[in-house]
Design an enzyme around this catalytic site. Structure first.
Site, PDB file in Angstrom:
ATOM      1  N   LYS A 406     -24.265 -16.153  -9.020  1.00 57.86           N
ATOM      2  CA  LYS A 406     -25.213 -15.904 -10.117  1.00 57.86           C
ATOM      3  C   LYS A 406     -25.562 -14.415 -10.209  1.00 57.86           C
ATOM      4  O   LYS A 406     -25.598 -13.840 -11.297  1.00 57.86           O
ATOM      5  CB  LYS A 406     -26.481 -16.750  -9.927  1.00 57.86           C
ATOM      6  CG  LYS A 406     -26.315 -18.220 -10.311  1.00 57.86           C
ATOM      7  CD  LYS A 406     -27.642 -18.966 -10.234  1.00 57.86           C
ATOM      8  CE  LYS A 406     -27.499 -20.449 -10.573  1.00 57.86           C
ATOM      9  NZ  LYS A 406     -27.259 -20.703 -11.997  1.00 57.86           N
ATOM     10  N   SER A 428     -31.964 -24.374 -10.633  1.00 60.44           N
ATOM     11  CA  SER A 428     -32.933 -25.417 -10.276  1.00 60.44           C
ATOM     12  C   SER A 428     -33.707 -25.079  -9.008  1.00 60.44           C
ATOM     13  O   SER A 428     -34.770 -25.645  -8.768  1.00 60.44           O
ATOM     14  CB  SER A 428     -32.220 -26.763 -10.113  1.00 60.44           C
ATOM     15  OG  SER A 428     -31.151 -26.641  -9.205  1.00 60.44           O
ATOM     16  N   HIS A 449     -34.993 -23.407 -16.739  1.00 61.63           N
ATOM     17  CA  HIS A 449     -34.439 -24.558 -16.029  1.00 61.63           C
ATOM     18  C   HIS A 449     -34.387 -25.779 -16.938  1.00 61.63           C
ATOM     19  O   HIS A 449     -35.408 -26.379 -17.247  1.00 61.63           O
ATOM     20  CB  HIS A 449     -35.280 -24.840 -14.777  1.00 61.63           C
ATOM     21  CG  HIS A 449     -34.819 -26.027 -13.993  1.00 61.63           C
ATOM     22  ND1 HIS A 449     -35.674 -26.765 -13.195  1.00 61.63           N
ATOM     23  CD2 HIS A 449     -33.601 -26.626 -13.883  1.00 61.63           C
ATOM     24  CE1 HIS A 449     -34.998 -27.743 -12.639  1.00 61.63           C
ATOM     25  NE2 HIS A 449     -33.742 -27.684 -13.040  1.00 61.63           N
ATOM     26  N   ASN A 452     -30.909 -32.357 -16.534  1.00 63.47           N
ATOM     27  CA  ASN A 452     -29.687 -33.053 -16.926  1.00 63.47           C
ATOM     28  C   ASN A 452     -29.948 -34.543 -17.170  1.00 63.47           C
ATOM     29  O   ASN A 452     -30.644 -35.160 -16.371  1.00 63.47           O
ATOM     30  CB  ASN A 452     -28.640 -32.873 -15.802  1.00 63.47           C
ATOM     31  CG  ASN A 452     -27.225 -33.036 -16.297  1.00 63.47           C
ATOM     32  OD1 ASN A 452     -26.952 -32.988 -17.492  1.00 63.47           O
ATOM     33  ND2 ASN A 452     -26.319 -33.258 -15.377  1.00 63.47           N
ATOM     34  N   GLU A 461     -38.350 -25.845 -17.797  1.00 61.66           N
ATOM     35  CA  GLU A 461     -39.235 -24.978 -17.012  1.00 61.66           C
ATOM     36  C   GLU A 461     -38.872 -23.526 -17.305  1.00 61.66           C
ATOM     37  O   GLU A 461     -37.717 -23.133 -17.131  1.00 61.66           O
ATOM     38  CB  GLU A 461     -39.041 -25.229 -15.510  1.00 61.66           C
ATOM     39  CG  GLU A 461     -39.747 -26.428 -14.957  1.00 61.66           C
ATOM     40  CD  GLU A 461     -39.549 -26.544 -13.443  1.00 61.66           C
ATOM     41  OE1 GLU A 461     -40.553 -26.557 -12.727  1.00 61.66           O
ATOM     42  OE2 GLU A 461     -38.393 -26.613 -12.979  1.00 61.66           O
ATOM     43  N   ASN A 499     -38.861 -29.439  -8.920  1.00 60.94           N
ATOM     44  CA  ASN A 499     -38.127 -29.741  -7.689  1.00 60.94           C
ATOM     45  C   ASN A 499     -38.983 -29.554  -6.445  1.00 60.94           C
ATOM     46  O   ASN A 499     -38.801 -30.253  -5.449  1.00 60.94           O
ATOM     47  CB  ASN A 499     -36.858 -28.890  -7.598  1.00 60.94           C
ATOM     48  CG  ASN A 499     -35.731 -29.488  -8.413  1.00 60.94           C
ATOM     49  OD1 ASN A 499     -35.632 -30.707  -8.523  1.00 60.94           O
ATOM     50  ND2 ASN A 499     -34.896 -28.652  -9.000  1.00 60.94           N
TER      51      ASN A 499
END
Length: 716
Positions: A406, A428, A449, A452, A461, A499
């Site tokens: 990333k 995530s 974020h 799925n 988010e 999360n």
């Protein structure tokens, strides 16, 4: 003008037709106490005037959106007698409208929902333009219609049709309402008022029998006894199959219509009032009304943010495949053209095919057309290099969940896009502040974020890093809203908000399995009794046990005191055995494809064997203990997020849980659940399990709130 108030104006035409116009000071009309009082006064003036007929209309783009839900929680906290007084008085007004000594018609544009729909039912005729949406959504708030909807609608369109409208709470398109007889005509917007007045003139000329229409709405339902019994028995079975035991309002609606079928208007309204008051006092209604109000708050914040936002005219997503294709589909289908960039042609093909598959499903269901599908696909530009990104306003990085990959991709894209383009990462778990180190200008960077599957999950988010500018946050919030999503802004921390609170729940589940719990029995309790759409084992299988294993390690590094672990847990057992869940056909459960092409899950004896080898013999747990041991860690972690400022308010936290995780709506979210249970009761319950470790330790602020008999939401 024969009557004027801040919300209603009545004027009399030369032909003695009264035009009663709802035109409140705000953006929409709604039946708050002031509007009901004004309508009552206006009807008194009308009755004593020399009007020959009346048309109800709106000075807004929409008719009436319903009752003022912001008044509900305080109103429903009143004693039953006070609540009965309010609802009885409202019905006096609606009866007064229905009993005017001349023909009446509603000219409907935009929304006529809830009380707005009940108002049009009280007139003799109804004309709608093509923009109209009509319906009784009260069951979505844990209620039933309270202004005569369960009485008038069945007598107008039949019990079966009325129950479908009321129990589903769906908005009806004008053509569908016309088919069942709920409205009398559908016309172009420019012809609406003229068509309504023509209908009144036809009634005055004797071409339309307005008195017969009115009498039918006030008489008992005409259903043979055997047919009625069969109809209502069938309805109860169908409604319960959908609503289940946690949502009592749809079943109450069937019972009310059945009980009142043979009654006069006055008797039937009493049945409706009593059922409404009973439902208004339930925790379910409080929770569902709370969700509605929280949703309005979150959307209001997004609207406010749009004033500070850059105009997003062109977007890009880095990384194709299922997630990138889902983001591209969502952006393009909501009107923002998007470049989908990947280094691999096969991934680009997969992304485009994902978008095409979603669009084809829309066409097959009649929600789109081949022309619209082609237009959306034309708004998605696949690319193998960065060249098409030079003019985009926002880039969403959605490559593999690996910080090094990333960081490299983010650094590359920053050198390509315009200096004022916004860069967001769809991660995530990876820290936004960590990823920001790879950028020269971290002020234009934040997290975005998605959940799925992107097209189904409403939450996004938006993660603010320590260097993220307010303009960047506002612009990404505005873009998410434009995509049809509900954005909540959270501050950076491991796991962000959703999360971070999910993995303590999984830790509680792992603890039960380590003590011999049966994963299928735990799933059953959490689904059937607590109300989650999936139990923890099934959810882990759907998410992917490789994903869960990785995210769990990130969370353990971020919060070692509470989420660190020294022993192997059930997620480790499955992952190390190569059981990754639905994606490879075996996780806690085993999966096959059914006749409809959908994944079908079955209990796999091999899972039990592996878990028994790791943790010993199975042990049965009571439902209350299963719920406590899984939910206490999630609840405490959610409270910590509020106390630390990761999430701004209980309302936003609860919306994140409901929209991002499927937290049972009838419980309203963690903070509504805590308030319903009582914070002191929760603290006592958590203390009972405190020996299980740091995830079960309540915070000092929670203890203080409990000792003061406090709550997270204002008390009504």
């Amino acid at each position: 003008m024969i009557y004027q108030s801040p919300t209603i104006q009545v004027e009399l035409t030369a032909d003695k037709i009264a035009r009663l116009c709802f035109n409140a000071p705000g953006s929409v009309n709604k039946f708050d106490r002031e509007t009901l009082a004004s309508l009552n006064a206006a009807l008194d003036v009308l009755k004593d005037s020399d009007a020959k007929a009346a048309v109800l209309t709106s000075g807004k783009d929409t008719f009436i959106v319903g009752a003022d839900i912001t008044e509900f929680l305080a109103l429903f906290a009143e004693e039953d007698a006070k609540l009965m007084e309010w609802i009885a008085q409202a019905n006096v007004v609606f009866n007064k409208l229905e009993d005017l000594p001349f023909p009446t018609v509603s000219a409907i544009k935009g929304f006529a929902l809830g009380g707005g729909c009940e108002a049009i039912l009280a007139t003799d005729f109804r004309v709608a333009d093509t923009s109209a949406k009509i319906g009784l959504p009260e069951t979505k708030l844990g209620l039933i219609p309270g202004f005569g909807g369960t009485v008038r609608l069945p007598r107008l369109i039949g019990a079966d049709n009325a129950l479908e409208w009321i129990t589903t709470g769906k908005d009806q398109r004008p053509e569908d309402a016309l088919k069942v007889g709920a409205i009398d005509a559908v016309v172009a917007p420019e012809n609406l008022e003229a068509a309504a007045i023509q209908m009144l003139n036809d009634a005055l000329a004797g071409k339309l029998d307005w008195q017969a229409r009115r009498a039918r709405k006030q008489a008992p339902l005409t259903l043979p006894k055997l047919e009625a019994m069969m109809s209502f028995t069938t309805a109860k079975g169908m409604v319960y199959a959908v609503a289940g035991k946690h949502y009592p309002a749809p079943m109450a609606a069937v019972s009310v219509v059945e009980q009142a079928a043979g009654m006069s208007r006055a008797e039937a309204l009493v049945v409706e009032h009593n059922a409404f008051i009973k439902l208004a006092k339930t925790d379910v209604a409080t929770a569902l009304i709370g969700i509605f109000l929280n949703d309005q708050l979150v959307k209001g914040k997004a609207k406010k943010a749009s004033k500070l936002a850059k105009d997003i005219k062109h977007a890009a997503v880095l990384g194709a495949g299922i997630m990138g294709g889902g983001i591209a589909y969502q952006s393009a289908s909501k009107g923002t053209p998007i470049v989908m960039k990947d280094i691999n042609q096969a991934a680009l093909d997969l992304g485009v095919n994902e978008a095409a598959k979603l669009l084809s499903a829309q066409v097959a269901r009649g929600r789109s057309t081949p022309d619209k599908m082609a237009k959306v696909l034309n708004n998605i530009t696949p690319a193998l290099d960065y060249a098409p990104l030079k003019d985009v306003n926002v880039v969403v990085e959605a490559v593999v969940e690996n910080p090094k990959v990333k960081a490299m991709v983010l650094a590359d894209v920053e050198n390509v896009v315009a200096d004022d383009a916004i860069i967001a990462s769809n991660t995530s778990t990876i820290s936004i502040d960590l990823l920001a180190k790879s950028l020269k200008n971290p002020a234009r960077f934040c997290g975005m974020h998605f959940f799925n599957p992107v097209h189904k999950m409403p939450l996004v988010e938006v993660i603010r890093g320590k260097d993220t500018s307010e303009e960047t946050v506002a612009s990404v919030v505005a873009y998410a809203s434009k995509m049809g999503k509900t954005p909540i802004v959270v501050n950076d921390c491991p796991g962000f908000f959703v999360n971070r609170v999910l993995f303590p729940y999984f830790a509680g589940f792992n603890g039960l399995l380590a003590d011999g719990g049966d994963f299928a029995a735990i799933d059953k309790v959490m689904e059937k009794q607590f109300g989650w759409p999936m139990g923890p084992a099934y959810l882990l299988d759907v998410v992917g046990l490789d994903t869960g294993h990785h995210a769990q390690a990130v969370m353990a590094d971020g919060f070692p005191d509470r989420m660190g672990k020294s022993d192997k847990d059930a997620i480790d057992v499955m992952y190390e055995a190569g059981r990754l869940g639905q994606k490879n056909g075996k996780g806690f459960y085993q999966y096959s494809i059914d006749k409809r092409g959908k994944p079908k899950k079955d209990v796999d004896p091999a899972s039990y064997t592996m878990l028994a080898e790791a943790f010993g013999a199975q042990k049965a747990f009571e439902a209350d203990e299963i719920i406590a041991r899984t939910m206490i860690p999630m609840i405490i972690e959610t409270v910590r997020c509020l106390e630390e400022g990761i999430v701004a308010s209980p309302a936003e936290a609860d919306m994140g849980l409901v929209y991002g995780l499927g937290f049972p709506p009838f419980r309203g979210g963690v903070f509504r659940y805590l308030d319903t249970m009582g914070v002191a009761n929760f603290v006592a319950l958590a203390d009972k399990y405190a020996h299980l470790g740091g995830l079960y330790q309540v915070t000092d602020a929670m203890r203080e709130l409990a000792s003061n008999n406090g709550s997270y939401y204002p008390k009504a």
